[in-house]
Every structure is written in C-alpha cells, then in structure tokens.
Write a protein that holds these residues in place. Structure first.
Motif, PDB file in Angstrom:
ATOM      1  N   LYS A  93       6.282   8.069  28.417  1.00  0.00           N
ATOM      2  CA  LYS A  93       7.331   7.310  27.753  1.00  0.00           C
ATOM      3  C   LYS A  93       8.416   6.839  28.734  1.00  0.00           C
ATOM      4  O   LYS A  93       9.023   5.790  28.539  1.00  0.00           O
ATOM      5  N   VAL A  94       8.646   7.626  29.773  1.00  0.00           N
ATOM      6  CA  VAL A  94       9.643   7.233  30.787  1.00  0.00           C
ATOM      7  C   VAL A  94       9.204   5.945  31.473  1.00  0.00           C
ATOM      8  O   VAL A  94      10.006   5.035  31.706  1.00  0.00           O
ATOM      9  N   ARG A  95       7.938   5.861  31.793  1.00  0.00           N
ATOM     10  CA  ARG A  95       7.399   4.650  32.438  1.00  0.00           C
ATOM     11  C   ARG A  95       7.551   3.435  31.524  1.00  0.00           C
ATOM     12  O   ARG A  95       7.982   2.367  31.967  1.00  0.00           O
ATOM     13  N   ILE A  96       7.222   3.607  30.256  1.00  0.00           N
ATOM     14  CA  ILE A  96       7.336   2.499  29.310  1.00  0.00           C
ATOM     15  C   ILE A  96       8.793   2.070  29.162  1.00  0.00           C
ATOM     16  O   ILE A  96       9.106   0.879  29.116  1.00  0.00           O
ATOM     17  N   ALA A  97       9.709   3.047  29.119  1.00  0.00           N
ATOM     18  CA  ALA A  97      11.136   2.734  28.988  1.00  0.00           C
ATOM     19  C   ALA A  97      11.635   1.972  30.206  1.00  0.00           C
ATOM     20  O   ALA A  97      12.433   1.032  30.089  1.00  0.00           O
ATOM     21  N   LYS A  98      11.169   2.357  31.388  1.00  0.00           N
ATOM     22  CA  LYS A  98      11.585   1.664  32.609  1.00  0.00           C
ATOM     23  C   LYS A  98      10.994   0.250  32.653  1.00  0.00           C
ATOM     24  O   LYS A  98      11.664  -0.694  33.093  1.00  0.00           O
ATOM     25  N   HIS A  99       9.749   0.132  32.241  1.00  0.00           N
ATOM     26  CA  HIS A  99       9.133  -1.195  32.157  1.00  0.00           C
ATOM     27  C   HIS A  99       9.947  -2.090  31.224  1.00  0.00           C
ATOM     28  O   HIS A  99      10.260  -3.239  31.567  1.00  0.00           O
ATOM     29  N   LEU A 100      10.301  -1.565  30.075  1.00  0.00           N
ATOM     30  CA  LEU A 100      11.076  -2.316  29.093  1.00  0.00           C
ATOM     31  C   LEU A 100      12.435  -2.716  29.646  1.00  0.00           C
ATOM     32  O   LEU A 100      12.844  -3.879  29.549  1.00  0.00           O
ATOM     33  N   THR A 101      13.139  -1.756  30.237  1.00  0.00           N
ATOM     34  CA  THR A 101      14.481  -2.017  30.761  1.00  0.00           C
ATOM     35  C   THR A 101      14.479  -3.120  31.807  1.00  0.00           C
ATOM     36  O   THR A 101      15.268  -4.066  31.743  1.00  0.00           O
ATOM     37  N   ASN A 102      13.589  -3.017  32.776  1.00  0.00           N
ATOM     38  CA  ASN A 102      13.606  -3.964  33.886  1.00  0.00           C
ATOM     39  C   ASN A 102      13.071  -5.341  33.492  1.00  0.00           C
ATOM     40  O   ASN A 102      13.581  -6.368  33.953  1.00  0.00           O
ATOM     41  N   MET A 103      12.064  -5.366  32.622  1.00  0.00           N
ATOM     42  CA  MET A 103      11.570  -6.659  32.153  1.00  0.00           C
ATOM     43  C   MET A 103      12.623  -7.378  31.305  1.00  0.00           C
ATOM     44  O   MET A 103      12.808  -8.601  31.420  1.00  0.00           O
ATOM     45  N   LEU A 104      13.331  -6.634  30.469  1.00  0.00           N
ATOM     46  CA  LEU A 104      14.414  -7.244  29.698  1.00  0.00           C
ATOM     47  C   LEU A 104      15.545  -7.693  30.617  1.00  0.00           C
ATOM     48  O   LEU A 104      16.207  -8.698  30.361  1.00  0.00           O
ATOM     49  N   GLY A 105      15.764  -6.942  31.693  1.00  0.00           N
ATOM     50  CA  GLY A 105      16.747  -7.368  32.682  1.00  0.00           C
ATOM     51  C   GLY A 105      16.354  -8.697  33.316  1.00  0.00           C
ATOM     52  O   GLY A 105      17.194  -9.583  33.509  1.00  0.00           O
ATOM     53  N   GLY A 106      15.063  -8.852  33.616  1.00  0.00           N
ATOM     54  CA  GLY A 106      14.577 -10.125  34.137  1.00  0.00           C
ATOM     55  C   GLY A 106      14.728 -11.246  33.129  1.00  0.00           C
ATOM     56  O   GLY A 106      15.054 -12.384  33.491  1.00  0.00           O
ATOM     57  N   THR A 107      14.511 -10.922  31.851  1.00  0.00           N
ATOM     58  CA  THR A 107      14.701 -11.920  30.795  1.00  0.00           C
ATOM     59  C   THR A 107      16.155 -12.356  30.713  1.00  0.00           C
ATOM     60  O   THR A 107      16.456 -13.547  30.551  1.00  0.00           O
ATOM     61  N   ILE A 108      17.065 -11.399  30.835  1.00  0.00           N
ATOM     62  CA  ILE A 108      18.496 -11.718  30.835  1.00  0.00           C
ATOM     63  C   ILE A 108      18.822 -12.671  31.984  1.00  0.00           C
ATOM     64  O   ILE A 108      19.617 -13.608  31.828  1.00  0.00           O
ATOM     65  N   ALA A 109      18.201 -12.445  33.143  1.00  0.00           N
ATOM     66  CA  ALA A 109      18.447 -13.310  34.298  1.00  0.00           C
ATOM     67  C   ALA A 109      18.039 -14.752  34.001  1.00  0.00           C
ATOM     68  O   ALA A 109      18.757 -15.702  34.361  1.00  0.00           O
ATOM     69  N   VAL A 110      16.890 -14.926  33.323  1.00  0.00           N
ATOM     70  CA  VAL A 110      16.428 -16.276  32.983  1.00  0.00           C
ATOM     71  C   VAL A 110      17.363 -16.920  31.957  1.00  0.00           C
ATOM     72  O   VAL A 110      17.749 -18.084  32.100  1.00  0.00           O
ATOM     73  N   VAL A 111      17.725 -16.168  30.931  1.00  0.00           N
ATOM     74  CA  VAL A 111      18.637 -16.684  29.903  1.00  0.00           C
ATOM     75  C   VAL A 111      19.975 -17.071  30.528  1.00  0.00           C
ATOM     76  O   VAL A 111      20.571 -18.099  30.191  1.00  0.00           O
ATOM     77  N   THR A 112      20.452 -16.248  31.457  1.00  0.00           N
ATOM     78  CA  THR A 112      21.718 -16.526  32.137  1.00  0.00           C
ATOM     79  C   THR A 112      21.651 -17.848  32.897  1.00  0.00           C
ATOM     80  O   THR A 112      22.578 -18.660  32.831  1.00  0.00           O
ATOM     81  N   ALA A 113      20.554 -18.061  33.621  1.00  0.00           N
ATOM     82  CA  ALA A 113      20.394 -19.301  34.384  1.00  0.00           C
ATOM     83  C   ALA A 113      20.416 -20.515  33.465  1.00  0.00           C
ATOM     84  O   ALA A 113      21.074 -21.524  33.765  1.00  0.00           O
ATOM     85  N   VAL A 114      19.706 -20.421  32.349  1.00  0.00           N
ATOM     86  CA  VAL A 114      19.673 -21.533  31.390  1.00  0.00           C
ATOM     87  C   VAL A 114      21.073 -21.786  30.824  1.00  0.00           C
ATOM     88  O   VAL A 114      21.512 -22.933  30.694  1.00  0.00           O
ATOM     89  N   LEU A 115      21.789 -20.712  30.495  1.00  0.00           N
ATOM     90  CA  LEU A 115      23.126 -20.844  29.922  1.00  0.00           C
ATOM     91  C   LEU A 115      24.102 -21.471  30.908  1.00  0.00           C
ATOM     92  O   LEU A 115      24.854 -22.393  30.559  1.00  0.00           O
ATOM     93  N   VAL A 116      24.076 -20.998  32.154  1.00  0.00           N
ATOM     94  CA  VAL A 116      25.024 -21.489  33.162  1.00  0.00           C
ATOM     95  C   VAL A 116      24.797 -22.969  33.462  1.00  0.00           C
ATOM     96  O   VAL A 116      25.753 -23.733  33.625  1.00  0.00           O
ATOM     97  N   VAL A 117      23.532 -23.374  33.514  1.00  0.00           N
ATOM     98  CA  VAL A 117      23.208 -24.757  33.856  1.00  0.00           C
ATOM     99  C   VAL A 117      23.543 -25.726  32.717  1.00  0.00           C
ATOM    100  O   VAL A 117      23.988 -26.849  32.948  1.00  0.00           O
ATOM    101  N   ASN A 118      23.363 -25.279  31.482  1.00  0.00           N
ATOM    102  CA  ASN A 118      23.451 -26.202  30.345  1.00  0.00           C
ATOM    103  C   ASN A 118      24.727 -26.094  29.513  1.00  0.00           C
ATOM    104  O   ASN A 118      25.004 -27.003  28.724  1.00  0.00           O
ATOM    105  N   VAL A 119      25.479 -25.005  29.654  1.00  0.00           N
ATOM    106  CA  VAL A 119      26.673 -24.809  28.827  1.00  0.00           C
ATOM    107  C   VAL A 119      27.877 -24.546  29.717  1.00  0.00           C
ATOM    108  O   VAL A 119      27.852 -23.656  30.574  1.00  0.00           O
ATOM    109  N   SER A 120      28.932 -25.306  29.502  1.00  0.00           N
ATOM    110  CA  SER A 120      30.176 -25.113  30.255  1.00  0.00           C
ATOM    111  C   SER A 120      31.080 -24.153  29.489  1.00  0.00           C
ATOM    112  O   SER A 120      31.395 -24.381  28.319  1.00  0.00           O
ATOM    113  N   MET A 121      31.480 -23.054  30.156  1.00  0.00           N
ATOM    114  CA  MET A 121      32.280 -22.033  29.492  1.00  0.00           C
ATOM    115  C   MET A 121      33.552 -21.769  30.279  1.00  0.00           C
ATOM    116  O   MET A 121      33.620 -21.991  31.487  1.00  0.00           O
TER     117      MET A 121
END
Length: 204
Positions: free
Chosen positions: A149-177
């Motif tokens: 379960k520790v391995r699965i939790a780490k897989h989940l955490t880091n993959m979601l972290g990578g997803t956040i990175a992609v979402v962040t890039a899309v947000l920064v490029v397309n939305v002015s805040m």
C-alpha cells in the motif's frame, strides 16, 4: 523554437487528457495503465522540449520547473513499475537531482531579499515541495519501504503531483491572475488536501 513550442503544447494537451482518464477509470486496469503510460511519455516530451527551450533562452526558472515537474511523473511511474521496493541507480539519481533543484530554487528565491517577486514566491513553494518529496523518497529508497500500500500511495502522490504541474502550466499560460504568482501555486493549494486524503485512504 516555434517547432519546440508546438510539440510542447501538443504533449501538454495529451498529458492533461490522459491524466484525467487515469483518474476516472478503474485503478490497476488496462485502461488505467494505458492512460498512465501515455501521461508519462507525454511528460518525457514536455521535459525534453522545456529543457531545450530553457537552455536556448537561458531561462533558469523554466529549467528548474521542468526538472521538478518531470521528477514527479518519473518517480510516480517508477513506483508503479517497481513492486519490489528495491531502488535502482536511476531512482537514486532522480532524488539527488530533485533535492538539489529544490535547494537551488530556494537560493534563487532569496536572491532579491528582502523584496520578493512573483518568481521568488513560486520558487519558494516549489523548492520546499521538491526538498520534502525528494527527502521522503530518499528515505523510502533507503529503507526499501515502497511495497504494498505504501508503494501505491507514493505512486498516487507523485503522479498527482505531475498532474498538478500540467494543470499549473495550462492555467499560467491561459489565465491572467493577480498577483501573478497565484496562478503558479493555486492548483497545488487546491489539490494538496485531495492528495493527502487519498493517500490516507489508500494506506488504510
């Protein structure tokens, strides 16, 4: 540069869609694995194009963010594939680069102290996350703890972290805040509680 940027955008779009599919379908199934692999290899293209563009434009910020984002996807992919918990040399090299980039982000963030720019705030947040995650993964590798379960939790955490990175890039490029740094850290603020809750659910 135009060709690199176009390839970067295509890979980013594919990573965004595939991460959504991986989250939506049954975990561990064929569709999840296919979507996860698509996400990872899209992140490889994103990383390579970002590094080349950063070098060509002497953009240290982009270079460090590219390292940070790719580590999340790479380590998440490795935790998915490595069921034994026995780290390989690539895993050790990755955590060394992650922690080192986090330290460098911290140094650059305080370069203009006592005045903090938008870049400084972003580097402070990302640098802190890089150091914390990198050291946590280092401890996991040292103790051979990433199994079950520790391995699965780490897989989940880091993959979601990578997803956040992609979402962040899309947000920064397309939305002015306002302030500008808000776009860089807002996805992390919103998704971090979800990651913590999901980790605890998996490990329980």
């Amino acid at each position: 540069m135009n060709g690199l940027l176009a390839l970067h955008i295509v890979a980013g779009s594919l990573a965004l869609v595939s991460s959504g599919v991986a989250l939506a379908v049954k975990k561990g199934g064929r569709s999840h694995k296919l979507a996860g692999s698509t996400f990872f290899y899209s992140m490889v293209v994103i990383f390579l194009t970002a590094v080349i563009m950063a070098v060509l434009t002497a953009n240290t910020f982009l270079f460090l963010v590219a390292l940070f984002s790719f580590y999340l996807a790479f380590s998440g992919w490795r935790f998915a594939r490595n069921r034994s918990g026995e780290p390989q040399w690539l895993d050790w090299l990755a955590v060394i680069i992650m922690v080192s980039s986090g330290l460098l982000m911290g140094l650059l963030a305080f370069k203009d102290y006592p005045q903090f720019t938008s870049t400084s705030v972003t580097l402070s947040v990302f640098g802190s996350i890089a150091i914390v995650l990198g050291l946590a993964d280092t401890k996991s590798h040292r103790d051979r703890a990433a199994t079950g379960k520790v391995r699965i939790a780490k897989h989940l955490t880091n993959m979601l972290g990578g997803t956040i990175a992609v979402v962040t890039a899309v947000l920064v490029v397309n939305v002015s805040m306002t302030p500008p740094w808000l776009g860089w850290i807002l996805p992390t603020i919103l998704m971090l509680p979800v990651i913590i809750w999901w980790r605890r659910k998996v490990k329980a």
